[in-house]
Design a protein around this motif. Sequence first.
Motif, mmCIF file in Angstrom:
data_model
loop_
_atom_site.group_PDB
_atom_site.id
_atom_site.type_symbol
_atom_site.label_atom_id
_atom_site.label_comp_id
_atom_site.label_asym_id
_atom_site.label_seq_id
_atom_site.Cartn_x
_atom_site.Cartn_y
_atom_site.Cartn_z
ATOM 1 N N ALA A 83 -134.587 21.072 43.450
ATOM 2 C CA ALA A 83 -134.467 22.264 44.299
ATOM 3 C C ALA A 83 -133.104 22.302 44.996
ATOM 4 O O ALA A 83 -132.451 23.352 45.040
ATOM 5 N N LEU A 84 -132.681 21.172 45.509
ATOM 6 C CA LEU A 84 -131.393 21.120 46.198
ATOM 7 C C LEU A 84 -130.231 21.347 45.236
ATOM 8 O O LEU A 84 -129.276 22.065 45.558
ATOM 9 N N GLN A 85 -130.290 20.759 44.047
ATOM 10 C CA GLN A 85 -129.207 20.948 43.077
ATOM 11 C C GLN A 85 -129.119 22.410 42.643
ATOM 12 O O GLN A 85 -128.030 22.973 42.551
ATOM 13 N N GLY A 86 -130.246 23.038 42.389
ATOM 14 C CA GLY A 86 -130.239 24.458 42.023
ATOM 15 C C GLY A 86 -129.673 25.322 43.144
ATOM 16 O O GLY A 86 -128.901 26.259 42.902
ATOM 17 N N ALA A 87 -130.049 25.005 44.376
ATOM 18 C CA ALA A 87 -129.532 25.746 45.523
ATOM 19 C C ALA A 87 -128.026 25.556 45.650
ATOM 20 O O ALA A 87 -127.288 26.517 45.929
ATOM 21 N N LEU A 88 -127.560 24.337 45.428
ATOM 22 C CA LEU A 88 -126.127 24.054 45.514
ATOM 23 C C LEU A 88 -125.345 24.883 44.497
ATOM 24 O O LEU A 88 -124.334 25.508 44.837
ATOM 25 N N VAL A 89 -125.805 24.911 43.268
ATOM 26 C CA VAL A 89 -125.121 25.686 42.227
ATOM 27 C C VAL A 89 -125.098 27.166 42.597
ATOM 28 O O VAL A 89 -124.057 27.827 42.511
ATOM 29 N N ASP A 90 -126.232 27.705 43.046
ATOM 30 C CA ASP A 90 -126.278 29.117 43.443
ATOM 31 C C ASP A 90 -125.296 29.415 44.571
ATOM 32 O O ASP A 90 -124.580 30.422 44.544
ATOM 33 N N LEU A 91 -125.260 28.550 45.570
ATOM 34 C CA LEU A 91 -124.404 28.814 46.726
ATOM 35 C C LEU A 91 -122.919 28.670 46.403
ATOM 36 O O LEU A 91 -122.099 29.452 46.890
ATOM 37 N N ILE A 92 -122.581 27.693 45.588
ATOM 38 C CA ILE A 92 -121.171 27.548 45.201
ATOM 39 C C ILE A 92 -120.722 28.780 44.422
ATOM 40 O O ILE A 92 -119.670 29.361 44.707
ATOM 41 N N ASP A 93 -121.526 29.189 43.451
ATOM 42 C CA ASP A 93 -121.114 30.335 42.648
ATOM 43 C C ASP A 93 -121.142 31.623 43.464
ATOM 44 O O ASP A 93 -120.285 32.485 43.290
ATOM 45 N N LEU A 94 -122.091 31.784 44.370
ATOM 46 C CA LEU A 94 -122.099 32.957 45.250
ATOM 47 C C LEU A 94 -120.806 33.042 46.045
ATOM 48 O O LEU A 94 -120.214 34.117 46.166
ATOM 49 N N SER A 95 -120.345 31.913 46.573
ATOM 50 C CA SER A 95 -119.095 31.931 47.356
ATOM 51 C C SER A 95 -117.911 32.339 46.481
ATOM 52 O O SER A 95 -117.032 33.082 46.922
ATOM 53 N N LEU A 96 -117.899 31.875 45.241
ATOM 54 C CA LEU A 96 -116.797 32.218 44.327
ATOM 55 C C LEU A 96 -116.846 33.680 43.895
ATOM 56 O O LEU A 96 -115.810 34.362 43.849
ATOM 57 N N VAL A 97 -118.030 34.170 43.590
ATOM 58 C CA VAL A 97 -118.190 35.575 43.184
ATOM 59 C C VAL A 97 -117.805 36.500 44.332
ATOM 60 O O VAL A 97 -117.082 37.493 44.137
ATOM 61 N N ALA A 98 -118.268 36.185 45.533
ATOM 62 C CA ALA A 98 -117.953 37.029 46.689
ATOM 63 C C ALA A 98 -116.451 37.011 46.994
ATOM 64 O O ALA A 98 -115.862 38.043 47.336
ATOM 65 N N LYS A 99 -115.810 35.868 46.846
ATOM 66 C CA LYS A 99 -114.366 35.786 47.097
ATOM 67 C C LYS A 99 -113.601 36.556 46.031
ATOM 68 O O LYS A 99 -112.629 37.250 46.335
ATOM 69 N N GLN A 100 -114.026 36.463 44.777
ATOM 70 C CA GLN A 100 -113.375 37.213 43.697
ATOM 71 C C GLN A 100 -113.464 38.711 43.983
ATOM 72 O O GLN A 100 -112.469 39.444 43.842
ATOM 73 N N ALA A 101 -114.633 39.170 44.393
ATOM 74 C CA ALA A 101 -114.799 40.587 44.730
ATOM 75 C C ALA A 101 -113.952 40.951 45.948
ATOM 76 O O ALA A 101 -113.318 42.019 45.981
ATOM 77 N N HIS A 102 -113.901 40.090 46.920
ATOM 78 C CA HIS A 102 -113.110 40.291 48.144
ATOM 79 C C HIS A 102 -111.628 40.524 47.814
ATOM 80 O O HIS A 102 -110.999 41.415 48.361
ATOM 81 N N TRP A 103 -111.100 39.727 46.909
ATOM 82 C CA TRP A 103 -109.681 39.830 46.559
ATOM 83 C C TRP A 103 -109.357 41.090 45.759
ATOM 84 O O TRP A 103 -108.237 41.581 45.815
ATOM 85 N N ASP B 76 -124.142 17.584 42.761
ATOM 86 C CA ASP B 76 -123.106 17.796 41.751
ATOM 87 C C ASP B 76 -122.559 19.209 41.875
ATOM 88 O O ASP B 76 -123.147 20.164 41.374
ATOM 89 N N GLY B 77 -121.429 19.321 42.555
ATOM 90 C CA GLY B 77 -120.781 20.612 42.757
ATOM 91 C C GLY B 77 -119.528 20.765 41.933
ATOM 92 O O GLY B 77 -118.670 21.589 42.259
ATOM 93 N N ARG B 78 -119.413 19.983 40.862
ATOM 94 C CA ARG B 78 -118.223 20.077 40.022
ATOM 95 C C ARG B 78 -118.171 21.425 39.312
ATOM 96 O O ARG B 78 -119.211 22.023 39.003
ATOM 97 N N VAL B 79 -116.961 21.886 39.065
ATOM 98 C CA VAL B 79 -116.751 23.176 38.421
ATOM 99 C C VAL B 79 -117.531 23.279 37.113
ATOM 100 O O VAL B 79 -118.203 24.284 36.853
ATOM 101 N N ARG B 80 -117.462 22.268 36.292
ATOM 102 C CA ARG B 80 -118.153 22.293 34.998
ATOM 103 C C ARG B 80 -119.662 22.431 35.187
ATOM 104 O O ARG B 80 -120.323 23.184 34.493
ATOM 105 N N THR B 81 -120.209 21.716 36.149
ATOM 106 C CA THR B 81 -121.644 21.787 36.409
ATOM 107 C C THR B 81 -122.040 23.189 36.852
ATOM 108 O O THR B 81 -123.013 23.753 36.360
ATOM 109 N N VAL B 82 -121.282 23.746 37.778
ATOM 110 C CA VAL B 82 -121.578 25.094 38.259
ATOM 111 C C VAL B 82 -121.455 26.099 37.116
ATOM 112 O O VAL B 82 -122.332 26.951 36.918
ATOM 113 N N ALA B 83 -120.394 26.001 36.327
ATOM 114 C CA ALA B 83 -120.195 26.927 35.209
ATOM 115 C C ALA B 83 -121.325 26.815 34.183
ATOM 116 O O ALA B 83 -121.804 27.824 33.659
#
Length: 155
Positions: free
Chosen positions: A19-39, A79-86
Amino acid sequence: MAAIKSPLGDAALKATGDALQGALVDLIDLSLVAKQAHWNLTGRNFKVVHEHLDEIVALARAGQDDVAERAVAIGVNPDGRVRTVADRSTVPQPEAGYLADDKVVAAITDTLAQIIGRFRERVAATDEPDPVTQDLLIGITRELEKQHWMFQAQT
């Protein structure tokens, strides 16, 4: 290297760690998606949406740190590595280039709804194995739902 001894049994640790790993992946990618849209945001409501996207980024970043630290506290390596999140993320990705404000609002609203659904599943999954982690996930879900409401109100 010393390992952190978990206060949880094996089955509870597995369920909670997943549960924690799934949440971590969702939150990391949410931050990246929101920042991409922000820019790349354009449109009449640029300023309001631009600033609101930063609230999403701040929420996601704070949440990912809390989730990762909870994982370590119970003996699970986050595991918050880029490859894992991707490889593991199911968060919809924005298009490249400039993004119209109305499309960003709709996309972020949908993305938040999907993530909230998965967080609610994780809340249910951690009810028995680890109420402490469940409490953390409930708090993050509450904040995601607040942001969902605020983005949805803009559609």
